[in-house]
Design a protein around this motif. Structure first.
Motif, PDB file in Angstrom:
ATOM      1  N   THR A 294     -74.424  38.525 -37.932  1.00 18.06           N
ATOM      2  CA  THR A 294     -75.341  37.433 -37.599  1.00 18.06           C
ATOM      3  C   THR A 294     -75.169  37.039 -36.144  1.00 18.06           C
ATOM      4  N   GLU A 295     -76.249  36.578 -35.557  1.00 17.81           N
ATOM      5  CA  GLU A 295     -76.223  35.996 -34.215  1.00 17.81           C
ATOM      6  C   GLU A 295     -76.592  34.524 -34.272  1.00 17.81           C
ATOM      7  N   ASP A 296     -76.605  33.968 -35.488  1.00 20.28           N
ATOM      8  CA  ASP A 296     -77.003  32.574 -35.666  1.00 20.28           C
ATOM      9  C   ASP A 296     -76.064  31.886 -36.658  1.00 20.28           C
ATOM     10  N   ILE A 297     -75.180  31.044 -36.152  1.00 24.60           N
ATOM     11  CA  ILE A 297     -74.313  30.241 -37.014  1.00 24.60           C
ATOM     12  C   ILE A 297     -74.759  28.780 -37.014  1.00 24.60           C
ATOM     13  N   GLY A 298     -75.992  28.548 -36.509  1.00 19.22           N
ATOM     14  CA  GLY A 298     -76.574  27.215 -36.576  1.00 19.22           C
ATOM     15  C   GLY A 298     -75.878  26.203 -35.693  1.00 19.22           C
ATOM     16  N   ASP A 299     -75.625  25.033 -36.256  1.00 21.71           N
ATOM     17  CA  ASP A 299     -75.039  23.904 -35.511  1.00 21.71           C
ATOM     18  C   ASP A 299     -73.517  23.987 -35.495  1.00 21.71           C
ATOM     19  N   LEU A 300     -72.975  25.184 -35.632  1.00 20.79           N
ATOM     20  CA  LEU A 300     -71.529  25.353 -35.639  1.00 20.79           C
ATOM     21  C   LEU A 300     -71.039  25.895 -34.305  1.00 20.79           C
ATOM     22  N   CYS A 301     -69.801  25.593 -33.980  1.00 22.26           N
ATOM     23  CA  CYS A 301     -69.112  26.270 -32.885  1.00 22.26           C
ATOM     24  C   CYS A 301     -67.700  26.594 -33.366  1.00 22.26           C
ATOM     25  N   ILE A 302     -67.201  27.742 -32.937  1.00 23.81           N
ATOM     26  CA  ILE A 302     -65.921  28.274 -33.384  1.00 23.81           C
ATOM     27  C   ILE A 302     -64.955  28.243 -32.213  1.00 23.81           C
ATOM     28  N   PHE A 303     -63.691  27.916 -32.500  1.00 26.37           N
ATOM     29  CA  PHE A 303     -62.664  27.833 -31.454  1.00 26.37           C
ATOM     30  C   PHE A 303     -61.579  28.866 -31.742  1.00 26.37           C
ATOM     31  N   ASN A 323     -73.959  27.105 -31.983  1.00 25.03           N
ATOM     32  CA  ASN A 323     -74.105  28.564 -32.033  1.00 25.03           C
ATOM     33  C   ASN A 323     -73.285  29.229 -30.915  1.00 25.03           C
ATOM     34  N   SER A 324     -72.070  28.730 -30.724  1.00 20.12           N
ATOM     35  CA  SER A 324     -71.220  29.218 -29.639  1.00 20.12           C
ATOM     36  C   SER A 324     -69.790  29.396 -30.120  1.00 20.12           C
ATOM     37  N   ILE A 325     -69.023  30.153 -29.327  1.00 23.59           N
ATOM     38  CA  ILE A 325     -67.611  30.382 -29.611  1.00 23.59           C
ATOM     39  C   ILE A 325     -66.805  30.039 -28.364  1.00 23.59           C
ATOM     40  N   TYR A 326     -65.854  29.114 -28.513  1.00 23.87           N
ATOM     41  CA  TYR A 326     -64.991  28.694 -27.406  1.00 23.87           C
ATOM     42  C   TYR A 326     -63.734  29.556 -27.416  1.00 23.87           C
ATOM     43  N   LEU A 327     -63.426  30.140 -26.263  1.00 20.37           N
ATOM     44  CA  LEU A 327     -62.377  31.145 -26.169  1.00 20.37           C
ATOM     45  C   LEU A 327     -61.257  30.685 -25.244  1.00 20.37           C
ATOM     46  N   MET A 328     -60.024  30.966 -25.653  1.00 18.62           N
ATOM     47  CA  MET A 328     -58.861  30.781 -24.784  1.00 18.62           C
ATOM     48  C   MET A 328     -57.906  31.914 -25.079  1.00 18.62           C
ATOM     49  N   CYS A 331     -59.718  35.357 -21.913  1.00 19.54           N
ATOM     50  CA  CYS A 331     -60.620  34.656 -20.998  1.00 19.54           C
ATOM     51  C   CYS A 331     -60.681  33.197 -21.431  1.00 19.54           C
ATOM     52  N   PHE A 332     -61.152  32.330 -20.560  1.00 14.52           N
ATOM     53  CA  PHE A 332     -61.269  30.895 -20.817  1.00 14.52           C
ATOM     54  C   PHE A 332     -62.741  30.557 -20.643  1.00 14.52           C
ATOM     55  N   ALA A 333     -63.494  30.555 -21.749  1.00 13.62           N
ATOM     56  CA  ALA A 333     -64.941  30.495 -21.646  1.00 13.62           C
ATOM     57  C   ALA A 333     -65.547  30.015 -22.954  1.00 13.62           C
ATOM     58  N   VAL A 334     -66.861  29.759 -22.905  1.00 11.55           N
ATOM     59  CA  VAL A 334     -67.645  29.515 -24.115  1.00 11.55           C
ATOM     60  C   VAL A 334     -68.720  30.596 -24.157  1.00 11.55           C
ATOM     61  N   TYR A 335     -68.826  31.257 -25.321  1.00  8.92           N
ATOM     62  CA  TYR A 335     -69.729  32.394 -25.494  1.00  8.92           C
ATOM     63  C   TYR A 335     -70.926  31.953 -26.316  1.00  8.92           C
ATOM     64  N   ASP A 336     -72.141  32.133 -25.766  1.00 10.49           N
ATOM     65  CA  ASP A 336     -73.378  31.758 -26.438  1.00 10.49           C
ATOM     66  C   ASP A 336     -73.856  32.948 -27.270  1.00 10.49           C
ATOM     67  N   LEU A 337     -73.885  32.783 -28.589  1.00 11.63           N
ATOM     68  CA  LEU A 337     -74.303  33.876 -29.463  1.00 11.63           C
ATOM     69  C   LEU A 337     -75.792  34.199 -29.322  1.00 11.63           C
ATOM     70  N   THR A 338     -76.603  33.217 -28.912  1.00 10.22           N
ATOM     71  CA  THR A 338     -78.035  33.444 -28.767  1.00 10.22           C
ATOM     72  C   THR A 338     -78.324  34.360 -27.586  1.00 10.22           C
ATOM     73  N   THR A 339     -77.714  34.045 -26.442  1.00 15.25           N
ATOM     74  CA  THR A 339     -77.972  34.823 -25.227  1.00 15.25           C
ATOM     75  C   THR A 339     -76.958  35.942 -25.023  1.00 15.25           C
ATOM     76  N   ARG A 340     -75.861  35.911 -25.807  1.00 13.84           N
ATOM     77  CA  ARG A 340     -74.781  36.896 -25.702  1.00 13.84           C
ATOM     78  C   ARG A 340     -74.196  36.901 -24.288  1.00 13.84           C
ATOM     79  N   THR A 341     -74.043  35.702 -23.735  1.00 12.47           N
ATOM     80  CA  THR A 341     -73.445  35.546 -22.416  1.00 12.47           C
ATOM     81  C   THR A 341     -72.330  34.509 -22.484  1.00 12.47           C
ATOM     82  N   ALA A 342     -71.404  34.571 -21.529  1.00 12.16           N
ATOM     83  CA  ALA A 342     -70.260  33.655 -21.491  1.00 12.16           C
ATOM     84  C   ALA A 342     -70.325  32.776 -20.252  1.00 12.16           C
ATOM     85  N   HIS A 343     -70.000  31.520 -20.444  1.00 11.12           N
ATOM     86  CA  HIS A 343     -69.821  30.583 -19.330  1.00 11.12           C
ATOM     87  C   HIS A 343     -68.327  30.361 -19.162  1.00 11.12           C
ATOM     88  N   HIS A 344     -67.784  30.755 -18.020  1.00 12.37           N
ATOM     89  CA  HIS A 344     -66.346  30.651 -17.785  1.00 12.37           C
ATOM     90  C   HIS A 344     -66.001  29.266 -17.248  1.00 12.37           C
TER      91      HIS A 344
END
Length: 367
Positions: A294-303, A323-328, A331-344
């Motif tokens: 899936t590329e859509d987890i709705g109003d959820l974000c995962i850490f 619909n994002s995943i926060y990473l540490m 890398c130290f970033a948030v990954y947008d599942l919709t656009t498949r891009t990361a903001h560092h």
């Protein structure tokens, strides 16, 4: 003493769309532990007065909890894990001495920092307790006087040792030999829905789990991946060349996901990560679990970090990206599942120049 310790909704799935019917607002955002800065001022009952440093991913800014009492027992300790907002410390002189503390809880008492001692760790044959990989707890209340639920603490060591105990009740740890070698590619977590500790096996095709009864053997579930994304052969080859982590995570409503986090080798902090999310569709009578891409987890974000992974309803913490995943970690970033891009994320202003340990995400806190 200059630098110290660096270290709702019900969710329904229909046609792959996640809908939240009610949302519980938290008092804080999830935070990332950055460390503490101590002053040479004595605290009540010993220890020192210091400031706790946290990072708020919703506002992308440093949060400072001033004038926190840092107990003497933690001064010569290192941070080795976090779960349910509690942090785990290992004594630098004796790594088998472990304590739980609410030191990094911004809503906890500033003058009365809680410390819960755990039994001394013991090493199994072919095991080791020097290197803690990650920890998980079955409850956010590890107090001995907690009569509502029996909290179990589990520590996963690098290698094949898993140690479990009930804080304040057990005099020693129950050690389990994991039937595979745990390395950097999977994290232990606790499922409130299933009341089991889960650990993805190497390769991410099986899920190993332990219940809260220490005498039982582990259970294995095969993961069957359905509707894989259609990618060019070159992209599959790129993924095969990456370092991969598998994280099993559960939403507040009990929906389970497997997150595959791919990192380029050699690791580069600002190299774009690649993530794939598989939602648990059903468990068959044979014990296999069907996992749907899936590329859509709705109003959820995962850490995801070295702490046990967790999931938050984004609208419960204003500023978090759904619909994002926060990473540490790599890398130290948030990954947008919709656009498949990361903001560092950038290092926060006035934050510590250097964090010589891997920080941990802490879930949001409530008063």
């Amino acid at each position: 003493m200059s630098q110290l310790l660096f270290h709702l909704s019900k969710l329904s799935s229909r046609n792959n769309v996640l809908i939240h019917k009610s949302v519980r607002l938290f008092s804080t955002s999830p935070y990332l532990t950055l460390g503490s800065v101590g002053e040479d001022l004595p605290g009540e009952g010993g220890g020192y007065i210091g400031d706790i440093l946290l990072f708020d991913p919703a506002k992308e800014e440093l949060v400072t909890v001033k004038d926190k009492t840092i107990p003497e027992e933690l001064i010569n300790s290192k941070l080795v894990g976090a779960s349910h907002g509690w942090t785990f410390f290992s004594d630098r002189c004796n790594h088998n001495s472990v304590r739980i503390s609410d030191l990094f809880n911004p809503l906890a008492s500033k003058s009365n920092t809680k410390i819960i001692p755990l039994p001394l760790l013991t090493t199994m044959i072919y095991g080791q307790t020097d290197v803690v990989w990650n920890v998980a707890m079955s409850s956010s209340s590890p107090h001995q006087d907690n009569e509502e639920e029996d909290c179990v603490v589990a520590i996963n060591f690098l290698g094949n040792q898993l140690s479990m105990c009930r804080p304040g009740r057990d005099l020693c740890w129950t050690n389990k030999q994991i039937p595979f070698v745990c390395s950097e590619n999977s994290n232990l977590m606790y499922s409130k829905r299933d009341q089991r500790f889960y650990l993805p096996a190497p390769g991410g095709n099986y899920l190993c789990s332990y219940d809260l009864h220490f005498d039982n053997d582990p259970m294995f579930n095969e993961l069957v991946f359905l509707n894989l994304p259609e990618l060019p052969q070159s992209e599959w080859e790129l993924l095969n060349s990456c370092f991969k982590e598998d994280h099993w995570v559960e939403s507040p409503s009990g929906q389970s996901f497997l997150v595959k986090w791919y990192s380029h080798v050699p690791s580069q902090r600002y190299k774009e990560p690649i993530l794939m999310v598989f939602r648990e569709d059903e468990e068959t009578e044979e014990g296999t679990r069907n996992m749907c891409y899936t590329e859509d987890i709705g109003d959820l974000c995962i850490f995801l970090s070295k702490s046990d992974p967790f999931c938050v309803v984004a609208s419960s913490c204003p500023g978090l990206k759904p619909n994002s995943i926060y990473l540490m970690g790599r890398c130290f970033a948030v990954y947008d599942l919709t656009t498949r891009t990361a903001h560092h994320f950038k290092p926060p202003k006035d934050g510590p120049e250097r964090v010589p340990f891997l920080p941990y995400w802490l879930p949001p806190f409530s008063t």
